[in-house]
Design a protein around this motif. Structure first.
Motif, PDB file in Angstrom:
ATOM      1  N   LEU A 318     -18.803   7.879  -2.347  1.00 56.96           N
ATOM      2  CA  LEU A 318     -18.971   7.077  -3.559  1.00 56.96           C
ATOM      3  C   LEU A 318     -19.996   5.966  -3.320  1.00 56.96           C
ATOM      4  O   LEU A 318     -19.926   5.266  -2.303  1.00 56.96           O
ATOM      5  CB  LEU A 318     -17.643   6.454  -3.985  1.00 56.96           C
ATOM      6  CG  LEU A 318     -17.678   5.836  -5.388  1.00 56.96           C
ATOM      7  CD1 LEU A 318     -17.518   6.915  -6.443  1.00 56.96           C
ATOM      8  CD2 LEU A 318     -16.599   4.774  -5.550  1.00 56.96           C
ATOM      9  N   PRO A 319     -20.944   5.751  -4.241  1.00 53.74           N
ATOM     10  CA  PRO A 319     -21.898   4.656  -4.080  1.00 53.74           C
ATOM     11  C   PRO A 319     -21.185   3.310  -4.168  1.00 53.74           C
ATOM     12  O   PRO A 319     -20.516   3.008  -5.163  1.00 53.74           O
ATOM     13  CB  PRO A 319     -22.865   4.840  -5.260  1.00 53.74           C
ATOM     14  CG  PRO A 319     -22.655   6.243  -5.725  1.00 53.74           C
ATOM     15  CD  PRO A 319     -21.228   6.567  -5.433  1.00 53.74           C
ATOM     16  N   CYS A 320     -21.309   2.501  -3.122  1.00 58.51           N
ATOM     17  CA  CYS A 320     -20.716   1.173  -3.127  1.00 58.51           C
ATOM     18  C   CYS A 320     -21.389   0.354  -2.047  1.00 58.51           C
ATOM     19  O   CYS A 320     -22.070   0.898  -1.172  1.00 58.51           O
ATOM     20  CB  CYS A 320     -19.202   1.239  -2.896  1.00 58.51           C
ATOM     21  SG  CYS A 320     -18.732   1.853  -1.263  1.00 58.51           S
ATOM     22  N   GLY A 321     -21.199  -0.957  -2.102  1.00 62.40           N
ATOM     23  CA  GLY A 321     -21.805  -1.793  -1.083  1.00 62.40           C
ATOM     24  C   GLY A 321     -21.512  -3.261  -1.286  1.00 62.40           C
ATOM     25  O   GLY A 321     -21.192  -3.699  -2.398  1.00 62.40           O
ATOM     26  N   PRO A 322     -21.614  -4.030  -0.211  1.00 66.35           N
ATOM     27  CA  PRO A 322     -21.409  -5.476  -0.305  1.00 66.35           C
ATOM     28  C   PRO A 322     -22.601  -6.163  -0.959  1.00 66.35           C
ATOM     29  O   PRO A 322     -23.681  -5.573  -1.084  1.00 66.35           O
ATOM     30  CB  PRO A 322     -21.270  -5.895   1.158  1.00 66.35           C
ATOM     31  CG  PRO A 322     -22.129  -4.893   1.890  1.00 66.35           C
ATOM     32  CD  PRO A 322     -21.968  -3.597   1.150  1.00 66.35           C
ATOM     33  N   ILE A 323     -22.420  -7.402  -1.375  1.00 64.68           N
ATOM     34  CA  ILE A 323     -23.517  -8.194  -1.925  1.00 64.68           C
ATOM     35  C   ILE A 323     -24.108  -9.013  -0.777  1.00 64.68           C
ATOM     36  O   ILE A 323     -23.578 -10.054  -0.398  1.00 64.68           O
ATOM     37  CB  ILE A 323     -23.034  -9.104  -3.065  1.00 64.68           C
ATOM     38  CG1 ILE A 323     -22.406  -8.260  -4.179  1.00 64.68           C
ATOM     39  CG2 ILE A 323     -24.198  -9.930  -3.622  1.00 64.68           C
ATOM     40  CD1 ILE A 323     -21.776  -9.068  -5.294  1.00 64.68           C
ATOM     41  N   ASN A 324     -25.182  -8.505  -0.198  1.00 69.43           N
ATOM     42  CA  ASN A 324     -25.815  -9.158   0.948  1.00 69.43           C
ATOM     43  C   ASN A 324     -26.755 -10.266   0.511  1.00 69.43           C
ATOM     44  O   ASN A 324     -27.231 -10.285  -0.630  1.00 69.43           O
ATOM     45  CB  ASN A 324     -26.627  -8.138   1.746  1.00 69.43           C
ATOM     46  CG  ASN A 324     -25.775  -7.136   2.503  1.00 69.43           C
ATOM     47  OD1 ASN A 324     -24.673  -7.460   2.923  1.00 69.43           O
ATOM     48  ND2 ASN A 324     -26.301  -5.937   2.687  1.00 69.43           N
ATOM     49  N   ASP A 325     -27.063 -11.169   1.430  1.00 67.38           N
ATOM     50  CA  ASP A 325     -28.236 -12.011   1.248  1.00 67.38           C
ATOM     51  C   ASP A 325     -29.440 -11.223   1.757  1.00 67.38           C
ATOM     52  O   ASP A 325     -29.311 -10.068   2.202  1.00 67.38           O
ATOM     53  CB  ASP A 325     -28.073 -13.364   1.948  1.00 67.38           C
ATOM     54  CG  ASP A 325     -27.803 -13.233   3.446  1.00 67.38           C
ATOM     55  OD1 ASP A 325     -28.045 -12.143   4.024  1.00 67.38           O
ATOM     56  OD2 ASP A 325     -27.351 -14.226   4.054  1.00 67.38           O
ATOM     57  N   VAL A 326     -30.640 -11.811   1.698  1.00 74.18           N
ATOM     58  CA  VAL A 326     -31.841 -11.070   2.090  1.00 74.18           C
ATOM     59  C   VAL A 326     -31.779 -10.688   3.563  1.00 74.18           C
ATOM     60  O   VAL A 326     -32.184  -9.580   3.947  1.00 74.18           O
ATOM     61  CB  VAL A 326     -33.107 -11.896   1.779  1.00 74.18           C
ATOM     62  CG1 VAL A 326     -34.354 -11.195   2.327  1.00 74.18           C
ATOM     63  CG2 VAL A 326     -33.247 -12.108   0.274  1.00 74.18           C
TER      64      VAL A 326
END
Length: 398
Positions: A318-326
């Motif tokens: 499933l497409p998913c991911g954390p909200i990273n900084d740059v």
């Protein structure tokens, strides 16, 4: 063909082409850098004060603006005062040698120096001439173009931010970059046309038109559907779930772009019955009932951490991911083997995203100091270096 400096092996697909880059700030310089990455010899023409982005600080690297560094590798810099007759003669000679001329002067501005399309084409009829403006050459010819301004007037800012919050700009010069990309495509097409016919042409692009094209589904919603899109925060107008959702210790971006992916999400969350719920059987129904669906999903996600769910959902495809900084984004690309960083003349830079099996992008030189190639370029064009009166043996238009 360029003999300005030898290109290293491997030679890029645009090796042998000379690009005269009279542009500044982002859209034009980014376009010219992309051409340089692919092997073109790019001569960056700057005023004696230099490109505006040289002063866009902080941050800096070794005293140089990282903003300037981001869009100016693989170029040679010459400083020319176009109001000075001697410098203008050099600019005219350069335009006669260049296969491609790029500028982003306000419409009518460059013509007063004899560097408009008609004048350049008279010197070299097969020139590919790319003119970038903010609002085109008609009713908006007198309007200056800056990315923030285009984000505002195009409608992008009205789409960015929370539904009940103020309009916001994107966190980068979105339309400058997209305009530069469109310009690079147009130049390539014009070069292909020249290969077939031997004739050059004028390529025009403006930031507002590039913005409206780049907003794809949002601009199409109005043009084709008569719907004026609205600000929705992180939600998507046509897909759900397609947003960050709270977990036990933070948010995780989760995407279920079709019924199969939604079934996978339900299975991993232990909500198999949700897939058969008549409220959520199709994308249309999930969009209509997103408030209730969000509540149910958040309740299930609250049982584990964002990292746990990331691993479980990713393992299920499933497409998913954390909200990273740059920093997190660059580090992720590195972990995935994408090699996001190249070092050019000692300066770490984000690499060109293209991978080409036979003629990959090359990184021959870092962003230039102001005017450092001036003497070399003048000699190549047949002019004496500043402060000398000895003419070069080379023809000025050879």
């Amino acid at each position: 063909m360029s003999d300005l400096h030898p290109a290293p092996t491997p030679r890029g697909p645009l090796s042998g082409l000379v690009v005269a880059d009279f542009s500044r700030i982002v859209a034009g310089p980014y376009c010219a850098m992309l051409l340089g990455d692919l092997g073109a010899d790019v001569v960056k023409v700057e005023s004696p004060a230099g490109d505006d982005t040289r002063a866009f600080t902080p941050p800096v690297r070794d005293g140089v603006s990282t903003y300037f560094q981001a869009v100016n590798r693989n170029k040679r810099s010459i400083a020319l005062d176009l109001a000075d007759p001697a410098d203008l003669a050099v600019a005219h000679a350069l335009s006669a040698r260049a296969d491609v001329v790029i500028h982003n002067f306000k419409p009518g501005g460059i013509e007063r120096f004899g560097l408009g399309y008609a004048d350049v084409a008279a010197r070299r009829p097969d020139t590919v001439y790319c003119a970038i403006s903010g609002f085109g050459t008609r009713g908006g010819a007198d309007l200056p173009g800056y990315d923030l301004l285009i984000q505002a007037v195009s409608g992008l800012m009205s789409l960015t931010g929370e539904a009940d919050g103020r309009p916001l700009r994107a966190g980068m010069a979105a339309f400058d970059v997209m305009t530069g990309l469109h310009a690079a495509v147009g130049i390539q097409a014009a070069l292909r046309h020249r290969d077939r016919t031997g004739t050059g042409q004028l390529v025009e692009i403006d930031l507002l038109s590039a913005a409206l094209s780049s907003m794809i589904n949002q601009s199409s919603a109005y043009v084709s559907g008569g719907v004026v899109p609205r600000r929705m925060g992180n939600e998507h107008p046509s897909l759900y779930p397609y947003e960050p959702i709270a977990t036990g210790d933070g948010e995780l971006v989760i995407i279920a772009g079709n019924d199969r992916q939604f079934a996978t999400l339900c299975r991993v969350l232990g909500l198999d019955e949700l897939g058969a719920d008549p409220r959520f059987r199709s994308m249309r129904l999930r969009n209509e009932n997103r408030v209730e669906l969000r509540r149910i999903l958040a309740g299930a996600l609250s049982r584990r951490s964002a990292q746990d769910w990331f691993e479980l959902l990713s393992a299920a495809g499933l497409p998913c991911g954390p909200i990273n900084d740059v920093a997190g984004g660059v580090e992720l690309a590195d972990r995935l083997g994408l090699e996001p960083v190249v070092t050019v003349d000692g300066v770490p830079m984000v690499r060109n995203p293209l991978r080409m099996s036979e003629t990959p992008p090359t990184y021959r030189s870092g962003p230039p100091d102001l005017g450092t190639a001036g003497a070399e370029i003048r000699q190549w064009l047949g002019f004496p270096a500043p402060g000398t009166d000895r003419p070069s043996v080379r023809a000025r238009t050879g």
